[in-house]
Design a protein around this motif. Structure first.
Motif, PDB file in Angstrom:
ATOM      1  N   MET A 224       7.311   8.487   1.411  1.00 28.68           N
ATOM      2  CA  MET A 224       8.189   7.381   1.800  1.00 28.68           C
ATOM      3  C   MET A 224       7.906   6.943   3.237  1.00 28.68           C
ATOM      4  O   MET A 224       7.907   5.742   3.554  1.00 28.68           O
ATOM      5  CB  MET A 224       9.653   7.808   1.694  1.00 28.68           C
ATOM      6  N   LEU A 225       7.661   7.914   4.114  1.00 32.99           N
ATOM      7  CA  LEU A 225       7.358   7.588   5.509  1.00 32.99           C
ATOM      8  C   LEU A 225       6.086   6.749   5.594  1.00 32.99           C
ATOM      9  O   LEU A 225       6.027   5.765   6.346  1.00 32.99           O
ATOM     10  CB  LEU A 225       7.202   8.869   6.328  1.00 32.99           C
ATOM     11  N   ALA A 226       5.061   7.121   4.831  1.00 31.17           N
ATOM     12  CA  ALA A 226       3.806   6.357   4.847  1.00 31.17           C
ATOM     13  C   ALA A 226       4.041   4.910   4.400  1.00 31.17           C
ATOM     14  O   ALA A 226       3.484   3.976   4.989  1.00 31.17           O
ATOM     15  CB  ALA A 226       2.774   7.039   3.950  1.00 31.17           C
ATOM     16  N   GLU A 227       4.866   4.721   3.382  1.00 30.81           N
ATOM     17  CA  GLU A 227       5.165   3.363   2.917  1.00 30.81           C
ATOM     18  C   GLU A 227       5.845   2.547   4.013  1.00 30.81           C
ATOM     19  O   GLU A 227       5.514   1.372   4.226  1.00 30.81           O
ATOM     20  CB  GLU A 227       6.061   3.420   1.677  1.00 30.81           C
ATOM     21  N   GLN A 228       6.802   3.174   4.723  1.00 27.02           N
ATOM     22  CA  GLN A 228       7.478   2.457   5.806  1.00 27.02           C
ATOM     23  C   GLN A 228       6.521   2.116   6.937  1.00 27.02           C
ATOM     24  O   GLN A 228       6.570   1.022   7.505  1.00 27.02           O
ATOM     25  CB  GLN A 228       8.640   3.300   6.348  1.00 27.02           C
ATOM     26  N   LEU A 229       5.630   3.043   7.279  1.00 22.21           N
ATOM     27  CA  LEU A 229       4.685   2.794   8.364  1.00 22.21           C
ATOM     28  C   LEU A 229       3.718   1.675   8.009  1.00 22.21           C
ATOM     29  O   LEU A 229       3.326   0.881   8.866  1.00 22.21           O
ATOM     30  CB  LEU A 229       3.910   4.075   8.693  1.00 22.21           C
ATOM     31  N   GLU A 230       3.316   1.603   6.742  1.00 23.45           N
ATOM     32  CA  GLU A 230       2.414   0.529   6.322  1.00 23.45           C
ATOM     33  C   GLU A 230       3.082  -0.828   6.504  1.00 23.45           C
ATOM     34  O   GLU A 230       2.451  -1.779   6.990  1.00 23.45           O
ATOM     35  CB  GLU A 230       1.990   0.733   4.872  1.00 23.45           C
ATOM     36  N   ARG A 231       4.363  -0.921   6.140  1.00 26.07           N
ATOM     37  CA  ARG A 231       5.074  -2.196   6.304  1.00 26.07           C
ATOM     38  C   ARG A 231       5.286  -2.512   7.786  1.00 26.07           C
ATOM     39  O   ARG A 231       5.101  -3.653   8.215  1.00 26.07           O
ATOM     40  CB  ARG A 231       6.423  -2.138   5.583  1.00 26.07           C
ATOM     41  N   THR A 232       5.661  -1.516   8.557  1.00 28.10           N
ATOM     42  CA  THR A 232       5.964  -1.748   9.970  1.00 28.10           C
ATOM     43  C   THR A 232       4.713  -2.045  10.783  1.00 28.10           C
ATOM     44  O   THR A 232       4.685  -2.967  11.603  1.00 28.10           O
ATOM     45  CB  THR A 232       6.684  -0.524  10.567  1.00 28.10           C
TER      46      THR A 232
END
Length: 368
Positions: A224-232
């Motif tokens: 989940m953290l990786a998904e958020q970092l990709e968007r951010t």
């Protein structure tokens, strides 16, 4: 002459950390209370079965740390969180949730909304005797309770040094210009997920280097953290896979339960994952990543240590500096817990100790 009355001594404040436990399950609530009260530094002062009851308790009870369940009737944890912080901004909140993908996503939302940390909660049937859960919960409550009183705002300048908090030592400027970094290696723990979002928003469109990230998180949470970092950060990000090449512009997140290190396949740097024993009670741990990156990239490593409890990353930073690389740490004023960055700063080898808003610009200059 009437005898002088002696002034009554001021009341002595109980030094123990005051905790409120909020969970709709009486069994789980009781077991968490038992876990915390094993430690003489902690005192459970309130219990609640849902968010509205927790808010009512805060009106009549002084609390330092709240352990807050996510899924509850009447008012769930995510709804209660901002109301708790509005009522008591100084309180530190730890979210407790089981390891489901939905709860992982909700926990990360809670961290963005002001929660200080989270702890993965075993299923009810496995809570009894879950020593790892007990150790992690107790350690986080103590670390956050000891940091109580620190504001949530991120100042733009470091606080002035004092005898109690001397200025961190940074190493002198190198005799020759530093090598342009080939890889950015980041480590963090308590309070770091929101800091990472700030950092990657600052670096958006500005960074060509590959990024290696070890964040103390369990499985599911790291995805989940990786998904958020990709968007951010608007750059590819995913949990790292064993043997994949390390390419410029990508973010590689250490998967929960695995140490992420750097190796070589011929001349190409690649990701290596292993399940060797935890370091600093953590797997993934920051030190193995930094040690291996220093061995492969030498002076091409730029490391960053963000807020977190413990001392993970300090030894790895020392090895990065000894290999000719550089590292920067988050300052105490903007850290939720100044354990990891403080330990790295105390090596005396840091290039800079900076407030969070200044770390991104520093990295951009270093990588230009």
């Amino acid at each position: 002459m009437p005898a002088l009355l002696e002034a009554a001594p001021p009341p002595v404040r109980d030094p123990r950390i005051r905790v409120m436990v909020v969970d709709d399950s009486a069994i789980v609530r009781g077991l968490i209370v038992q876990t915390l009260e094993r430690d003489p530094a902690l005192r459970v002062v309130a219990r609640a079965a849902q968010g509205e009851a927790a808010l009512a308790e805060l009106d009549r009870t002084a609390v330092d740390v709240v352990v807050l369940d996510i899924e509850m009737p009447v008012m769930d944890g995510l709804t209660a969180l901002p109301l708790i912080l509005k009522k008591r901004p100084e309180v530190k909140v730890i979210m407790a949730s089981t390891l489901t993908r939905r709860n992982a996503r909700t926990s990360l939302q809670a961290l963005q909304a002001g929660a200080a940390d989270y702890v993965p909660k075993p299923e009810t049937g496995g809570l009894v005797g879950a020593e790892e859960f007990a150790r992690e919960l107790t350690a986080k409550v103590k670390a956050l309770g000891q940091a109580r009183g620190r504001g949530r705002a991120a100042p733009t300048a470091a606080p002035a040094a004092s005898p109690a908090h001397p200025a961190p030592v940074v190493r002198a400027a190198p005799l020759s210009p530093p090598v342009r970094p080939q890889v950015l290696a980041i480590g963090g723990s308590t309070g770091a997920p929101p800091a990472l979002m700030t950092l990657f928003a600052d670096l958006k469109g500005e960074l060509e280097q590959a990024v290696l990230l070890t964040q103390h998180m369990p499985p599911t949470f790291t995805a989940m953290l990786a998904e958020q970092l990709e968007r951010t950060g608007e750059r590819p990000a995913a949990e790292a896979r064993d043997g994949e090449p390390i390419l410029p512009g990508r973010i590689y997140v250490a998967p929960g339960g695995w140490h992420m290190t750097v190796g070589r396949s011929g001349k190409v740097p690649v990701i290596r994952l292993n399940q060797e024993p935890p370091e600093h009670f953590c797997r993934p741990s920051v030190d193995p990543m930094l040690r291996s990156a220093a061995a492969v990239y030498g002076p091409g490593v730029l490391a960053v240590i963000l807020t977190g409890m413990g001392a993970d990353g300090a030894d790895g930073c020392r090895m990065v500096a000894e290999a000719g690389g550089r590292f920067v740490v988050q300052d105490e004023a903007t850290s939720v817990v100044w354990g990891m960055p403080g330990a790295a700063a105390k090596t005396g080898l840091a290039d800079a100790v900076l407030p969070l808003p200044q770390i991104g610009p520093w990295i951009r200059r270093a990588c230009a």
